[in-house]
Motif scaffolding. Structure first.
Motif, short mmCIF file in Angstrom:
data_model
loop_
_atom_site.label_atom_id
_atom_site.label_comp_id
_atom_site.label_asym_id
_atom_site.label_seq_id
_atom_site.Cartn_x
_atom_site.Cartn_y
_atom_site.Cartn_z
N THR A 5 50.96 65.62 121.38
CA THR A 5 50.55 65.59 122.79
C THR A 5 49.87 64.28 123.13
O THR A 5 50.14 63.68 124.18
N ALA A 60 48.26 56.88 118.36
CA ALA A 60 48.43 57.45 119.70
C ALA A 60 47.13 57.33 120.47
O ALA A 60 47.13 57.29 121.69
N LYS A 61 46.03 57.25 119.73
CA LYS A 61 44.71 57.20 120.37
C LYS A 61 44.41 55.83 120.94
O LYS A 61 44.01 55.70 122.09
P1 GTP Z 1 49.44 70.75 118.55
O1 GTP Z 1 50.00 70.66 119.93
O2 GTP Z 1 48.28 71.68 118.43
O3 GTP Z 1 50.46 70.96 117.51
O4 GTP Z 1 48.79 69.30 118.20
P2 GTP Z 1 49.36 67.90 118.58
O5 GTP Z 1 50.33 67.46 117.54
O6 GTP Z 1 49.80 67.85 119.98
O7 GTP Z 1 48.06 66.98 118.37
P3 GTP Z 1 47.13 66.41 119.48
O8 GTP Z 1 47.79 65.32 120.23
O9 GTP Z 1 46.52 67.51 120.25
O10 GTP Z 1 46.03 65.71 118.56
C1 GTP Z 1 45.23 66.45 117.66
C2 GTP Z 1 43.92 65.72 117.46
O11 GTP Z 1 44.18 64.48 116.84
C3 GTP Z 1 43.20 65.41 118.76
O12 GTP Z 1 41.84 65.57 118.54
C4 GTP Z 1 43.54 63.96 119.00
O13 GTP Z 1 42.55 63.28 119.74
C5 GTP Z 1 43.64 63.43 117.61
N1 GTP Z 1 44.53 62.27 117.51
C6 GTP Z 1 45.81 62.19 117.93
N2 GTP Z 1 46.31 60.99 117.66
C7 GTP Z 1 45.33 60.27 117.09
C8 GTP Z 1 45.25 58.93 116.58
O14 GTP Z 1 46.17 58.12 116.62
N3 GTP Z 1 44.04 58.57 116.01
C9 GTP Z 1 43.00 59.41 115.93
N4 GTP Z 1 41.90 58.96 115.38
N5 GTP Z 1 43.05 60.66 116.41
C10 GTP Z 1 44.19 61.10 116.97
#
Ligand code: GTP
Ligand code: MG
Length: 370
Positions: free
Chosen positions: A94, A224-225
């Motif tokens: 996401t 992604a962050k």
């Molecule tokens: P689901 O939809 O539950 O399967 O998760 P998802 O794959 O969509 O992950 P999501 O994007 O919600 O990210 C999960 C957590 O990881 C969140 O707290 C984000 O802020 C964190 N996150 C995502 N990408 C990064 C990144 O590149 N760096 C860091 N440090 N945190 C990240």
């Protein structure tokens, strides 16, 4: 052109010859049971039963897929790639989708109302890429179960601090089964615990060997962050698109697939469609799964009203009599009458199959309902 006797035609239509003779009589054609009928007469009678005559066989016009005509190679031009993001829980799917959307939405659009329609397009180096918002697994399982193929490329997101997890492997299997190319996005590279080598190692064990190790899988390290590496990930997508040469004919009636749909209190049935071939226009008579209607209004991924949508474009439409399902196919028809006939016949078939609890529905069951 083929000719059929009255008896043969009756058999193909699952009717009694006497009924066909009666129909012909009503249509002004006097015929006996062994009389041979020309194409025109066959078409007339078949039309009475919602069956379309095509070349040498009778085609069930309720089979949308059978109605999709193939395009001449000469009419095909490049179209944007359609991309789905898959990966394990919390690996950043996401966040990546949001990040791509936010960085690539052009000035003036940023801060505007970004309407969620289940898919969006971004422009990279004058080319477009379409992203499906639906969770990758759902997109693959429900859509593929319904025979629809919407995704061209899968981005497999793997968190560099977590490595390959069960749903990572599941995603690989889905993409392999659908024969969709995979680009690996090694995410969370900003984290101190990030270990991309481990991700490469583990994925190699699952047949995804990085180019730098002599394989043919593209690995893109990203965050992604912070947004780091996302531009080059997008360029990798364009590259794969160029190699695979995804094409479509923008000058035909539209066909495609439902991405999502729901009932809106004010607007009625609202469906997000992915146009996969052709050009969808406001006013087009359309059959969508078991629903039908005329495209009343179209809204793009930025919430703007549009009059038409070409290949690989997601749009939200209103104007359908019922709410279709994700994965349903849609086809635009020449005229509203045919769209209505086909839509109603398909709804009948669905009813019939629900009643009989038989998974296979034949023309017979359709006609019994009529
Ligand atoms: P689901 O939809 O539950 O399967 O998760 P998802 O794959 O969509 O992950 P999501 O994007 O919600 O990210 C999960 C957590 O990881 C969140 O707290 C984000 O802020 C964190 N996150 C995502 N990408 C990064 C990144 O590149 N760096 C860091 N440090 N945190 C990240
Ligand atoms: Mg998510």
């Amino acid at each position: 052109t083929e000719s059929l006797t009255v008896a043969e035609l009756a058999k193909k239509l699952h009717r009694e010859p006497s009924e066909i003779i009666k129909k012909l009589f009503m249509l002004g054609v006097m015929a006996t049971i062994n009389q041979s009928l020309e194409k025109d007469a066959i078409e007339l009678v078949a039309g009475e039963y919602n069956v379309e005559v095509e070349e040498e066989i009778l085609v069930d016009i309720t089979d949308l897929e059978a109605l999709v005509t193939n395009d001449d190679e000469a009419n095909l031009i490049e179209r944007p790639s359609v991309v789905t993001i898959m990966g394990h829980v919390d690996h950043g799917k996401t966040t990546l989708l949001d990040s791509i959307r936010n960085t690539k939405v052009t000035e003036g659009e940023a801060g505007g109302i970004t309407q969620h329609i289940g898919a969006y397009q971004v422009a990279v180096n004058d080319k477009k890429i379409t992203f499906l918002d639906t969770p990758g697994h759902a997109a693959f399982t429900t859509m593929r179960a319904r025979g629809a193929k919407v995704t061209d490329i899968t981005i497999l997101v793997v968190a560099a601090d977590d490595g390959v997890m069960p749903q990572t492997i599941e995603a690989i299997n889905h993409a392999k089964a659908a024969e969709v190319p995979i680009i690996v996005a090694v995410n969370k590279m900003d984290k101190p615990a990030a270990n991309p080598d481990r991700v490469m190692q583990e994925l190699t064990e699952h047949g995804l060997v990085p180019e730098s190790w002599g394989g043919d899988t593209i690995f893109a390290p990203i965050s992604a962050k912070t947004g780091e590496g996302i531009d080059s990930l997008l360029e990798m997508i364009l590259l794969v698109g160029e190699v695979e040469e995804y094409k479509a004919n923008p000058n035909r009636k539209a066909v495609g697939t439902v991405i999502e749909a729901q009932l809106d209190k004010g607007r009625g049935s609202v469906a997000t469609l992915l146009v996969q071939n052709g050009n969808l226009k406001v006013g087009d008579p359309i059959v969508v799964g078991n629903s039908f209607g005329r495209v009343r209004a179209m809204v793009n991924d930025l919430g703007r009203r549009v009059k038409e949508a070409g290949p690989s474009t997601p749009v939200e439409i209103t104007g359908l009599n019922e709410v279709p399902q994700a994965g349903d196919r849609f086809i635009v028809f020449e005229d509203e009458k045919t769209a209505r006939q086909v839509g109603e016949a398909r709804a009948q078939i669905q009813l019939a199959s629900q009643r009989s609890e038989k998974s296979r529905v034949t023309l017979d069951t359709l006609f019994e309902q009529m």
